[in-house]
Design a protein around this motif. Structure first.
Motif, mmCIF file in Angstrom:
data_model
loop_
_atom_site.group_PDB
_atom_site.id
_atom_site.type_symbol
_atom_site.label_atom_id
_atom_site.label_comp_id
_atom_site.label_asym_id
_atom_site.label_seq_id
_atom_site.Cartn_x
_atom_site.Cartn_y
_atom_site.Cartn_z
ATOM 1 N N VAL A 112 55.789 53.085 38.946
ATOM 2 C CA VAL A 112 54.622 52.380 39.406
ATOM 3 C C VAL A 112 55.018 50.754 39.421
ATOM 4 C CG1 VAL A 112 52.312 51.516 38.723
ATOM 5 C CG2 VAL A 112 53.052 54.101 38.767
ATOM 6 N N GLU A 113 56.018 50.334 38.538
ATOM 7 C CA GLU A 113 56.060 49.107 38.269
ATOM 8 C C GLU A 113 56.981 48.361 39.491
ATOM 9 O OE1 GLU A 113 57.596 48.826 34.347
ATOM 10 O OE2 GLU A 113 55.738 48.647 33.545
ATOM 11 N N GLU A 114 57.623 49.486 39.982
ATOM 12 C CA GLU A 114 58.506 48.839 41.402
ATOM 13 C C GLU A 114 57.457 48.628 42.665
ATOM 14 O OE1 GLU A 114 60.871 52.276 42.122
ATOM 15 O OE2 GLU A 114 62.229 51.857 40.281
ATOM 16 N N ILE A 115 56.285 48.821 42.544
ATOM 17 C CA ILE A 115 55.414 48.626 43.531
ATOM 18 C C ILE A 115 55.152 46.954 43.294
ATOM 19 C CG2 ILE A 115 52.878 48.781 44.339
ATOM 20 C CD1 ILE A 115 53.154 51.979 43.723
ATOM 21 N N PRO A 116 55.184 46.270 44.413
ATOM 22 C CA PRO A 116 54.740 44.842 44.258
ATOM 23 C C PRO A 116 53.220 44.626 43.787
ATOM 24 C CG PRO A 116 55.302 45.155 46.373
ATOM 25 C CD PRO A 116 55.230 46.783 45.701
ATOM 26 N N SER A 117 53.209 43.604 42.763
ATOM 27 C CA SER A 117 52.082 43.463 41.890
ATOM 28 C C SER A 117 50.834 43.278 42.730
ATOM 29 C CB SER A 117 52.186 42.363 40.791
ATOM 30 O OG SER A 117 52.711 41.286 41.425
ATOM 31 N N GLU A 118 50.989 42.544 43.920
ATOM 32 C CA GLU A 118 49.889 42.355 44.739
ATOM 33 C C GLU A 118 49.408 43.571 45.124
ATOM 34 O OE1 GLU A 118 53.697 41.143 46.952
ATOM 35 O OE2 GLU A 118 52.894 41.150 45.069
ATOM 36 N N ASP A 119 50.005 44.634 45.523
ATOM 37 C CA ASP A 119 49.446 45.784 45.986
ATOM 38 C C ASP A 119 48.654 46.683 45.223
ATOM 39 O OD1 ASP A 119 50.700 44.950 48.308
ATOM 40 O OD2 ASP A 119 52.199 46.657 48.331
ATOM 41 N N ARG A 120 48.614 46.271 43.741
ATOM 42 C CA ARG A 120 48.088 47.234 42.563
ATOM 43 C C ARG A 120 46.979 46.229 42.330
ATOM 44 N NH1 ARG A 120 52.013 47.039 38.156
ATOM 45 N NH2 ARG A 120 53.454 45.859 39.407
ATOM 46 N N ILE A 121 45.778 47.388 42.308
ATOM 47 C CA ILE A 121 44.476 46.627 41.587
ATOM 48 C C ILE A 121 43.833 47.661 40.556
ATOM 49 C CG2 ILE A 121 42.060 46.026 42.511
ATOM 50 C CD1 ILE A 121 44.158 44.525 44.061
ATOM 51 N N ARG A 122 43.729 46.917 39.468
ATOM 52 C CA ARG A 122 43.268 47.724 38.242
ATOM 53 C C ARG A 122 41.583 47.685 38.558
ATOM 54 N NH1 ARG A 122 45.679 51.058 36.016
ATOM 55 N NH2 ARG A 122 44.945 50.496 33.826
ATOM 56 N N GLY A 123 41.179 49.002 38.040
ATOM 57 C CA GLY A 123 39.556 48.950 38.100
ATOM 58 C C GLY A 123 39.247 50.439 38.960
ATOM 59 N N TYR A 124 37.864 50.790 38.719
ATOM 60 C CA TYR A 124 37.512 51.935 39.167
ATOM 61 C C TYR A 124 36.649 51.388 40.506
ATOM 62 C CZ TYR A 124 38.565 54.272 34.957
ATOM 63 O OH TYR A 124 39.193 54.736 33.596
ATOM 64 N N LEU A 175 35.103 49.051 49.695
ATOM 65 C CA LEU A 175 34.894 49.500 48.264
ATOM 66 C C LEU A 175 34.658 48.377 47.236
ATOM 67 C CD1 LEU A 175 38.363 51.334 48.591
ATOM 68 C CD2 LEU A 175 36.048 52.263 48.554
ATOM 69 N N MET A 176 33.888 48.454 46.013
ATOM 70 C CA MET A 176 33.942 47.749 45.062
ATOM 71 C C MET A 176 34.519 48.259 44.142
ATOM 72 S SD MET A 176 32.459 44.754 44.086
ATOM 73 C CE MET A 176 31.284 44.393 45.284
ATOM 74 N N VAL A 177 35.684 47.330 43.406
ATOM 75 C CA VAL A 177 36.378 47.679 42.124
ATOM 76 C C VAL A 177 35.933 47.225 40.943
ATOM 77 C CG1 VAL A 177 38.475 47.730 41.234
ATOM 78 C CG2 VAL A 177 38.254 47.934 43.716
ATOM 79 N N ASP A 178 35.253 47.778 40.050
ATOM 80 C CA ASP A 178 34.418 47.285 39.106
ATOM 81 C C ASP A 178 33.466 46.332 39.491
ATOM 82 O OD1 ASP A 178 35.943 48.916 37.372
ATOM 83 O OD2 ASP A 178 37.225 47.521 36.718
ATOM 84 N N ASP A 179 33.387 45.031 39.076
ATOM 85 C CA ASP A 179 32.651 43.744 39.368
ATOM 86 C C ASP A 179 33.568 42.888 39.939
ATOM 87 O OD1 ASP A 179 30.299 45.354 38.841
ATOM 88 O OD2 ASP A 179 30.338 44.919 37.132
ATOM 89 N N HIS A 180 34.822 43.249 40.015
ATOM 90 C CA HIS A 180 35.690 41.850 40.290
ATOM 91 C C HIS A 180 36.242 41.697 41.555
ATOM 92 C CE1 HIS A 180 39.251 44.251 39.959
ATOM 93 N NE2 HIS A 180 38.684 44.807 38.463
ATOM 94 N N THR A 181 36.226 42.994 42.404
ATOM 95 C CA THR A 181 37.108 42.795 43.658
ATOM 96 C C THR A 181 36.372 43.468 44.964
ATOM 97 O OG1 THR A 181 39.086 42.650 42.663
ATOM 98 C CG2 THR A 181 39.401 43.146 44.800
ATOM 99 N N ARG A 182 36.047 43.068 45.846
ATOM 100 C CA ARG A 182 35.476 43.806 47.103
ATOM 101 C C ARG A 182 36.662 43.839 47.949
ATOM 102 N NH1 ARG A 182 30.427 44.019 49.931
ATOM 103 N NH2 ARG A 182 30.940 44.150 52.112
ATOM 104 N N ILE A 214 44.817 51.613 43.988
ATOM 105 C CA ILE A 214 43.659 51.136 43.205
ATOM 106 C C ILE A 214 43.697 52.284 41.782
ATOM 107 C CG2 ILE A 214 41.277 50.550 42.733
ATOM 108 C CD1 ILE A 214 41.040 50.379 45.692
ATOM 109 N N GLU A 215 43.831 51.985 40.740
ATOM 110 C CA GLU A 215 43.568 52.701 39.588
ATOM 111 C C GLU A 215 42.899 52.203 38.419
ATOM 112 O OE1 GLU A 215 43.621 55.607 37.220
ATOM 113 O OE2 GLU A 215 45.103 56.026 38.679
ATOM 114 N N GLY A 216 41.988 53.156 37.729
ATOM 115 C CA GLY A 216 41.146 52.519 36.771
ATOM 116 C C GLY A 216 41.559 52.840 35.335
ATOM 117 N N GLY A 251 43.485 55.847 43.296
ATOM 118 C CA GLY A 251 44.254 56.805 42.297
ATOM 119 C C GLY A 251 45.540 56.724 42.454
ATOM 120 N N GLY A 252 46.119 56.308 41.242
ATOM 121 C CA GLY A 252 47.891 56.338 40.928
ATOM 122 C C GLY A 252 48.224 57.381 40.529
ATOM 123 N N GLY A 253 48.004 58.721 40.787
ATOM 124 C CA GLY A 253 48.382 59.961 40.299
ATOM 125 C C GLY A 253 49.681 60.336 41.404
#
Length: 482
Positions: free
Chosen positions: A104-116, A125-132, A34-36, A12-14
Motif C-alpha cells: 500500500v505504501e508504494e501507492i502515491p500518497s496523493e492517491d490514498r484517502i483516509r476515511g469512510y 462521494l463524501m469521505v467522512d466530513d473532510h473530502t468531497r 479510499i479506506e476508512g 476499500g483497500g483490501g
C-alpha cells in the motif's frame, strides 16, 4: 472541506480494492483509493493466514498424539502452551499484514484517502466530513463483516467472531461454535485439537458448502466422531451466565445445558454496504441492500458503478476477489467500454482434516441445470482403501466427480479426503481447459500417490458415461491399493 475531481474512485483497500486500483491505473492516472479502516486485507488480518497458523499448530499437536498408530509411542503426553501458540499466530499474522502495508505504501500518497465514503449521488462521494470526491466512475470494494444473528447482544465480551479470536493471548478452556461453515469448521476443529473443549452447532443439516449428499454425509460422520457436532441442532437459548455462556439445546429428546467460556459465531459474512448510502445512487436494491450486479463485467445496472470482492457476495474467496478487482478496475478505467471479464474455474478448499474441496459445478448446480434428464454422470472413489492414503494413515475420504453425457467433459467434483487442496487444483485446471475425462486419463499418474485415487474415480466416471468398460476388480497397472 476539500474537493477532488478524479476519473475513478475505489472504495476499500483490501484484496479487491488494491487490484481494482492497479487495473484502473493502466487506463488513467486519476485514480483514488479510499479506506476508512486499517490497511491490510481480510485474508492477512483475520482470514486465510491467521487461521492457517492456528490449524498448523493443531496439526502438530494431532500428529504427536496419533503417532502410536505407526509404532512410535510418545514418551509423554504433549503440553500445549496456549500462550506460545497464540503468540506465534499473532506474530506471523502481523508479518503477513506488514507485507500488504508495504504494498500500500508504494501507492502515491496523493492517491490514498483516509476515511469512510458514502454516496451523495451516482458519482459523488463524501469521505467522512473532510473530502468531497467527484468521480466519473466508482468501484465498490468495501469487503464484508461477520454476520451475527439477532438476540446475542447480551453475551457482551463472551461473544466472538473470527476477527476477535486471533487477538487471544491464550487458549480458553471451552468454546461453543455456532455455524459449521468453512470458518467454523476450520477454527472449531483446530481449537479441539489444541485441547479446547468444543461443541459445534448448525442448522438445516449443512456442513460448509457441500451439496453432494454422499460426500456431505461422509463428512458429517467424520467430524462428529472427533468432537460434538450437530448440523441440525435445536438450540433453545443462548445466554450469558456470569463470565460464561450458557447454551441450552435438545439432544436425544432431552434438554441439555452446557457452559462455555465463549460463543464463536461463524454464521457467514455480510457485505459492508449499509454505510455507503447506496439509496442515493438510484440503483435498485434488493432486500439485503444489494444492487443487481452483472457477474461478468461487475457493473451495476447501466451505471458507472462496479462492485468487486466480498461486497457483492458472489464468490467470497481471495483469488476471486483479486480477479474481480482486476475486472471491475479495468472496466472502470476503460469506461464506457465495459467488457466481460475472464473468470477461472471455481475452486474452494476447507483446511479441515480431512480436507474438503469443491471444484467446477457443484452437485446441486448440476441437478438444477440438468434436472431429471440424466445428462450428467457420477464417478467416485473411497480413500479408505487407497494405497498411499493407507500408508500415511490418512485413508478417510470420498471423491465424487461429475461428467457430461455425450461430450464426456469433466464438469465438477466434491470431495473430502487427504490432500484435497492439491487434488482440487488438478481437477480445476482440467475443468478450465474443458478436458474430457478420457483426455485426463491419458495424463501420467505416478505410483504410489494419492492422485491415483483421482484416476480411479475418473475411470468409474468414464464407465458411467458409457465410454469405457467397468474397472477390473484388481487393476494390475495401478499397483496395490491404487
Amino acid at each position: 472541506m476539500r474537493e477532488i475531481i478524479t476519473d475513478v474512485a475505489v472504495i476499500g483497500g483490501g484484496s479487491a480494492g488494491l487490484n481494482a486500483y492497479r487495473a484502473a491505473k493502466k487506463h488513467t492516472d486519476r485514480v483514488l483509493l479510499i479506506e476508512g479502516g486499517p490497511w491490510g486485507t481480510t485474508c492477512a488480518r483475520v482470514g486465510c493466514m491467521p487461521s492457517k497458523l492456528l490449524i498448523a499448530a493443531a496439526e502438530a499437536a494431532h500428529h504427536y498424539q496419533t503417532s502410536a498408530a505407526f509404532g512410535i509411542d510418545p514418551v509423554s503426553p504433549p503440553t500445549i502452551d496456549g500462550k506460545r501458540v497464540m503468540e506465534r499466530v499473532r506474530r506471523e499474522r502481523d508479518r503477513f499484514v506488514g507485507f500488504v502495508i508495504e504494498s500500500v505504501e508504494e501507492i502515491p500518497s496523493e492517491d490514498r484517502i483516509r476515511g469512510y465514503a458514502r454516496f451523495i449521488d451516482n458519482t459523488t462521494l463524501m469521505v467522512d466530513d473532510h473530502t468531497r470526491i467527484v468521480a466519473s466512475r466508482v468501484v465498490i470494494a468495501s469487503g464484508s463483516t461477520p454476520a451475527i444473528p439477532p438476540g446475542l447482544e447480551g453475551l457482551g465480551d463472551r461473544l466472538l467472531v473470527n476477527d476477535d479470536l486471533f487477538e487471544w493471548e491464550d487458549l480458553p478452556e471451552s468454546v461453543a461454535v455456532l455455524g459449521p461453515g468453512v470458518i467454523g469448521l476450520e477454527l472449531g476443529q483446530a481449537l479441539h485439537r489444541l485441547g479446547v473443549r468444543v461443541h459445534m452447532f448448525g442448522r438445516d443439516g449443512a456442513l460448509t458448502a457441500l451439496t453432494d449428499p454422499k460426500v456431505k454425509a461422509y463428512a458429517i460422520n467424520q467430524f462428529a466422531s472427533e468432537f460434538p457436532l450437530q448440523v441440525d441442532s435445536e438450540v433453545e437459548s443462548i445466554d450469558r451466565d456470569g463470565e460464561r455462556v450458557s447454551v441450552r439445546y435438545r439432544k436425544e429428546q432431552k434438554t441439555v445445558t452446557e457452559h462455555f467460556d465463549y460463543l464463536l459465531v461463524a454464521t457467514g459474512r455480510v457485505p459492508n454496504l449499509q454505510s455507503l448510502d447506496l439509496h442515493n445512487t438510484g440503483l435498485a436494491l434488493d432486500a439485503r441492500g444489494l444492487p443487481q450486479v452483472d457477474p461478468y463485467s461487475l457493473q451495476c445496472e447501466n451505471q458507472p458503478i462496479f462492485i468487486a470482492g466480498d461486497s457483492n457476495s458472489q464468490r467470497p474467496l481471495l483469488h476471486e476477489a483479486i480477479d474481480e478487482g482486476n475486472i471491475a478496475g479495468d472496466n472502470a478505467g476503460r469506461w464506457p467500454d465495459v467488457r466481460a471479464g475472464e473468470r477461472r474455474a471455481p475452486i474452494a478448499v476447507v483446511f479441515s482434516d480431512p480436507q474438503i474441496a469443491m471444484v467446477g459445478q457443484s452437485y446441486a448446480q448440476l441437478q438444477a441445470r440438468y434436472g431429471s434428464c440424466n445428462c450428467f454422470a457420477i464417478g467416485e472413489v473411497s480413500f479408505e482403501g487407497q494405497g498411499r492414503s493407507r500408508v500415511m494413515l490418512k485413508n478417510r475420504g470420498l471423491l465424487r466427480v461429475y461428467g457430461e453425457q455425450g461430450s464426456g467433459i469433466l464438469l465438477g467434483a466434491e470431495m473430502i479426503g487427504p490432500q484435497a487442496e492439491h487434488l482440487a487444483h488438478l481437477l480445476a485446471w482440467s475443468i478450465q481447459q474443458r478436458l474430457t475425462v478420457s483426455e485426463i486419463l491419458k495424463m501420467p499418474f505416478y505410483h504410489p500417490v494419492i492422485e491415483e485415487g483421482v484416476r480411479t474415480a475418473l475411470r468409474d466416471l468414464n464407465h458411467q458415461l458409457h465410454i469405457d468398460p467397468a474397472m477390473l476388480a484388481h487393476c494390475l497397472d495401478c499397483g496395490p491399493g491404487a
